[in-house]
Design an enzyme around this catalytic site. Structure first.
Site, PDB file in Angstrom:
ATOM      1  CB  CYS A   1      -0.908  -0.052   1.237  1.00  0.00           C
ATOM      2  SG  CYS A   1      -1.707   1.503   1.657  1.00  0.00           S
TER       3      CYS A   1
ATOM      4  CB  CYS B   1       0.684   1.642   4.169  1.00  0.00           C
ATOM      5  SG  CYS B   1      -1.046   1.157   4.167  1.00  0.00           S
TER       6      CYS B   1
END
Length: 156
Positions: free
Chosen positions: A73, A76
């Site tokens: 991600c 993230c």
């Protein structure tokens, strides 16, 4: 012409949220640990480690902030260094990082539908949550929690 899904995906990327896996299966698993743990952030890879950290937090009367994230991600990975920095700036809190791919059932129990999701816990109970890599909002929530914990000092 863009579909509603294209528009939603575009918005989610701008909001710093990942919903589905877009990663190669040959990803090096250790890269998550290098990127997502550091400072005062503890990487949680088992349910037992989670329970142990929550017990420790309860004993020490610490608020827990758990970052549910994934190595694939982008948002993230983008917010991880900031999260580590916050862990150094707020030593009165317990910062955890949980890889949703390593603990999928556990992530489902916490109703994680997108990454990153930050869950704030007091005595094992959720008191707040933030979905997305929103630095100002994360700082605001952490500051609010810290300020509500400590006695207010008069401003000089």
């Amino acid at each position: 012409k863009m579909s509603a899904q294209d528009i939603t995906e575009g918005l989610n990327i701008r909001m710093g949220i990942c919903f589905s896996k877009h990663h190669d299966d040959d990803d090096d698993e250790s890269n998550h640990q290098a990127e997502f743990a550091g400072g005062n952030v503890t990487l949680v890879t088992t349910k037992d480690a989670w329970d142990q950290k929550l017990s420790e937090a309860k004993r020490e009367h610490k608020i827990v902030i758990a970052n549910f994230s994934a190595g694939w991600c982008g948002p993230c990975r983008m917010i991880a260094p900031y999260y580590i920095e916050l862990s150094l700036n707020y030593p009165s809190l317990l910062f955890l990082s949980v890889d949703v791919d390593e603990l999928p059932e556990f992530s489902t129990q916490w109703d994680i539908k997108a990454t990153p999701t930050f869950i704030f816990l007091r005595d094992g109970e959720q008191i707040d949550r933030l979905v997305g890599a929103n630095k100002p909002e994360l700082l605001k929530k952490i500051s609010g929690i810290v300020n509500s914990q400590s006695p207010r000092r008069p401003v000089m």
